[in-house]
Write a protein that holds these residues in place. Sequence first.
Motif, PDB file in Angstrom:
ATOM      1  N   SER A  94       0.864  -1.192   0.000  1.00  0.00           N
ATOM      2  CA  SER A  94       0.000   0.000   0.000  1.00  0.00           C
ATOM      3  C   SER A  94       0.895   1.234   0.000  1.00  0.00           C
ATOM      4  O   SER A  94       2.103   1.130   0.275  1.00  0.00           O
ATOM      5  CB  SER A  94      -0.899   0.025   1.253  1.00  0.00           C
ATOM      6  N   GLY A  95       0.290   2.372  -0.270  1.00  0.00           N
ATOM      7  CA  GLY A  95       1.042   3.621  -0.195  1.00  0.00           C
ATOM      8  C   GLY A  95       1.540   3.867   1.225  1.00  0.00           C
ATOM      9  O   GLY A  95       2.676   4.302   1.433  1.00  0.00           O
ATOM     10  N   MET A  96       0.685   3.585   2.212  1.00  0.00           N
ATOM     11  CA  MET A  96       1.119   3.782   3.592  1.00  0.00           C
ATOM     12  C   MET A  96       2.241   2.819   3.954  1.00  0.00           C
ATOM     13  O   MET A  96       3.125   3.157   4.752  1.00  0.00           O
ATOM     14  CB  MET A  96      -0.060   3.657   4.571  1.00  0.00           C
ATOM     15  N   ILE A  99       5.287   4.583   2.785  1.00  0.00           N
ATOM     16  CA  ILE A  99       5.651   5.759   3.598  1.00  0.00           C
ATOM     17  C   ILE A  99       6.194   5.318   4.958  1.00  0.00           C
ATOM     18  O   ILE A  99       7.267   5.770   5.399  1.00  0.00           O
ATOM     19  CB  ILE A  99       4.433   6.706   3.743  1.00  0.00           C
ATOM     20  N   TYR A 120      -1.503  13.760   3.652  1.00  0.00           N
ATOM     21  CA  TYR A 120      -2.529  12.722   3.697  1.00  0.00           C
ATOM     22  C   TYR A 120      -2.677  12.298   5.161  1.00  0.00           C
ATOM     23  O   TYR A 120      -1.690  12.192   5.876  1.00  0.00           O
ATOM     24  CB  TYR A 120      -2.128  11.543   2.804  1.00  0.00           C
ATOM     25  N   GLU A 163       4.788  16.729   0.364  1.00  0.00           N
ATOM     26  CA  GLU A 163       3.701  16.116  -0.428  1.00  0.00           C
ATOM     27  C   GLU A 163       3.137  17.237  -1.276  1.00  0.00           C
ATOM     28  O   GLU A 163       2.676  18.241  -0.738  1.00  0.00           O
ATOM     29  CB  GLU A 163       2.656  15.567   0.546  1.00  0.00           C
ATOM     30  N   ASN A 167      -2.854  16.671  -0.289  1.00  0.00           N
ATOM     31  CA  ASN A 167      -4.195  16.198  -0.037  1.00  0.00           C
ATOM     32  C   ASN A 167      -4.770  16.944   1.177  1.00  0.00           C
ATOM     33  O   ASN A 167      -4.107  16.951   2.212  1.00  0.00           O
ATOM     34  CB  ASN A 167      -4.088  14.703   0.299  1.00  0.00           C
ATOM     35  N   ASP A 192       6.048  12.632  -1.339  1.00  0.00           N
ATOM     36  CA  ASP A 192       4.885  11.831  -1.729  1.00  0.00           C
ATOM     37  C   ASP A 192       4.368  12.441  -3.028  1.00  0.00           C
ATOM     38  O   ASP A 192       3.837  13.553  -3.036  1.00  0.00           O
ATOM     39  CB  ASP A 192       3.836  11.889  -0.611  1.00  0.00           C
ATOM     40  N   THR A 194       2.100  11.122  -5.012  1.00  0.00           N
ATOM     41  CA  THR A 194       0.842  10.459  -5.385  1.00  0.00           C
ATOM     42  C   THR A 194      -0.092  11.385  -6.159  1.00  0.00           C
ATOM     43  O   THR A 194      -0.655  10.981  -7.184  1.00  0.00           O
ATOM     44  CB  THR A 194       0.110   9.985  -4.110  1.00  0.00           C
ATOM     45  N   PHE A 195      -0.263  12.616  -5.681  1.00  0.00           N
ATOM     46  CA  PHE A 195      -1.265  13.497  -6.279  1.00  0.00           C
ATOM     47  C   PHE A 195      -0.873  13.990  -7.675  1.00  0.00           C
ATOM     48  O   PHE A 195      -1.714  14.502  -8.400  1.00  0.00           O
ATOM     49  CB  PHE A 195      -1.519  14.708  -5.356  1.00  0.00           C
ATOM     50  N   SER A 214       1.344   6.274  -3.591  1.00  0.00           N
ATOM     51  CA  SER A 214       0.270   5.319  -3.382  1.00  0.00           C
ATOM     52  C   SER A 214      -0.119   4.881  -4.788  1.00  0.00           C
ATOM     53  O   SER A 214      -0.772   5.621  -5.521  1.00  0.00           O
ATOM     54  CB  SER A 214      -0.921   5.976  -2.687  1.00  0.00           C
ATOM     55  N   THR A 216      -2.143   2.810  -5.523  1.00  0.00           N
ATOM     56  CA  THR A 216      -3.591   2.573  -5.494  1.00  0.00           C
ATOM     57  C   THR A 216      -4.309   3.604  -6.360  1.00  0.00           C
ATOM     58  O   THR A 216      -5.432   3.370  -6.797  1.00  0.00           O
ATOM     59  CB  THR A 216      -4.066   2.727  -4.018  1.00  0.00           C
ATOM     60  N   LYS A 217      -3.663   4.727  -6.613  1.00  0.00           N
ATOM     61  CA  LYS A 217      -4.310   5.862  -7.274  1.00  0.00           C
ATOM     62  C   LYS A 217      -4.045   5.816  -8.793  1.00  0.00           C
ATOM     63  O   LYS A 217      -4.478   4.906  -9.441  1.00  0.00           O
ATOM     64  CB  LYS A 217      -3.824   7.154  -6.624  1.00  0.00           C
ATOM     65  N   ALA A 227      -1.462  -0.638  -3.514  1.00  0.00           N
ATOM     66  CA  ALA A 227      -0.024  -0.856  -3.697  1.00  0.00           C
ATOM     67  C   ALA A 227       0.718   0.429  -3.401  1.00  0.00           C
ATOM     68  O   ALA A 227       0.132   1.523  -3.419  1.00  0.00           O
ATOM     69  CB  ALA A 227       0.263  -1.301  -5.141  1.00  0.00           C
ATOM     70  N   LEU A 345      -8.689   8.326  -5.579  1.00  0.00           N
ATOM     71  CA  LEU A 345      -8.544   9.322  -6.645  1.00  0.00           C
ATOM     72  C   LEU A 345      -7.638   8.769  -7.737  1.00  0.00           C
ATOM     73  O   LEU A 345      -6.950   7.768  -7.538  1.00  0.00           O
ATOM     74  CB  LEU A 345      -7.918  10.601  -6.068  1.00  0.00           C
TER      75      LEU A 345
HETATM   76  C1  LIG Z   1      -1.193  11.507  -0.948  1.00  0.00           C
HETATM   77  C2  LIG Z   1      -1.432  10.139  -0.421  1.00  0.00           C
HETATM   78  N1  LIG Z   1      -0.391   9.449   0.084  1.00  0.00           N
HETATM   79  C3  LIG Z   1      -0.545   8.196   0.562  1.00  0.00           C
HETATM   80  C4  LIG Z   1      -1.785   7.586   0.594  1.00  0.00           C
HETATM   81  C5  LIG Z   1      -1.911   6.208   1.162  1.00  0.00           C
HETATM   82  O1  LIG Z   1      -2.005   5.267   0.150  1.00  0.00           O
HETATM   83  P1  LIG Z   1      -2.672   3.824   0.327  1.00  0.00           P
HETATM   84  O2  LIG Z   1      -4.136   4.048   0.536  1.00  0.00           O
HETATM   85  O3  LIG Z   1      -2.332   3.129  -0.941  1.00  0.00           O
HETATM   86  O4  LIG Z   1      -2.041   3.208   1.517  1.00  0.00           O
HETATM   87  C6  LIG Z   1      -2.885   8.261   0.075  1.00  0.00           C
HETATM   88  C7  LIG Z   1      -4.222   7.626   0.086  1.00  0.00           C
HETATM   89  O5  LIG Z   1      -5.221   8.246  -0.182  1.00  0.00           O
HETATM   90  C8  LIG Z   1      -2.717   9.565  -0.436  1.00  0.00           C
HETATM   91  O6  LIG Z   1      -3.747  10.270  -0.945  1.00  0.00           O
END
Ligand SMILES: Cc1ncc(COP(=O)(O)O)c(C=O)c1O
Length: 401
Positions: A94-96, A99, A120, A163, A167, A192, A194-195, A214, A216-217, A227, A345
């Motif tokens: 996962s993203g977490m 991190i 986040y 980040e 978020n 991070d 992700t966004f 993340s 997952t996005k 992931a 997202l």
């Molecule tokens: C910016 C950001 N970082 C990390 C995460 C965590 O990712 P994950 O849900 O894959 O653990 C999220 C989840 O929404 C996120 O928006």
Amino acid sequence: MNKHDPHEQLNLDELRDETLVVHGDDWVTNDGTVAPAIYYSATFRAQNSAQFAEMAGTSRHPRYYTRYGNPVHERVKKIMAELEGTETALVTGSGMGAIATTLLTLVSAGDHVIAQTRHYMSTAKIMDEMLPRFGVEVTLVEQADILAFEAAIRPNTKLIMVESPANPTLVITDLAAVVELARPRGIIVVADNTFASPINQRPHDLGVDVVIHSATKYLGGHHDLTAGVICTSEELAERIWQTHISIGSVLSPMDAWLLLRGLRTLPLRIERINANALALAKFLEEQPQIERVYYPGLPSHPQHELAKRQMRGFGAVIALAIKGGYEETQRFVSALKLIPNAVSLGGIDSLVVHTAAMWEGVMTEEQMRTAGIPPNYVRLSVGIEHIEDLKADVLQALQAI
Ligand SMILES: Cc1ncc(COP(=O)(O)O)c(C=O)c1O
């Protein structure tokens, strides 16, 4: 080099993103398939005891034990490292997972970390609650204020976590300016990303040491997997991997395969998402029921110039303030017919959340204030649907408030 294997002669650095995501991993497992095979095995057989010793003794071996590595992980890692321009990459469940594993590797008791007031929510919890429990001091700074980063630096500052866009309010951090502060002092910068996605922003090009997603996005892109990805140098990856195998945030081979499949269309999807989101953000700005639209691609965004400097596109997420309060915002979200009310997202489907409703169960009022979340905020992640259908759905929901 084997002159009979044309892949060996490919220079991945020369390939454009659209080609890289399709062919960047072609030779990684070298097993003759065109579509990648799923290696659904937790453990791998050695041919003899000497080979077993070699497998056991090799760091990040892709065919020893799946918590350590897997051939499908290997493909994802190759593509992600190329997309972010780093030496290598790691994958997590996962993203977490990415991190937490990174932070727990890079800081120790007595160190100081600088992070943003807006992160986040689960990253914010690590900063607020987990790191201090392990004797790590954390200072949170307003990310739009580069002087605040500078003022927070101490002799024991080990790491700066950023980040951007953040978020949920899409505030931008000046990545190059943070690196300029950190580098001469030997402070590690973790971003991070992700966004933004690697198509829209490459923090390592600006000097960031560790780039996290993340997956997952956008990277997975279809809301069907969780992931995480960590893109960094060989040296840091080795250290983070040592923590990873102890923490065990493992990406399943099936999710790795889905992620790989998602990556194939990442540049295509992002192109459409960027265009849709910008068009929808402009459309929303014209609607009388809207108090404010926050989107880094709009000239009205307070950091639009910075966003243009460090991003190639502005991504899926639009934040809106609805005129009125909590109740009006609830009514808008409930009235959407096409766009589901769901977290996450960056996927093919547009998704909407009432930010205050999402976080009131897990954050105190004080934490919500610090994170800048008023009761009338909506986070809209724009997908790849036809823009006119998205506009029509949003319009009828605004009229229903
Ligand atoms: C910016 C950001 N970082 C990390 C995460 C965590 O990712 P994950 O849900 O894959 O653990 C999220 C989840 O929404 C996120 O928006």
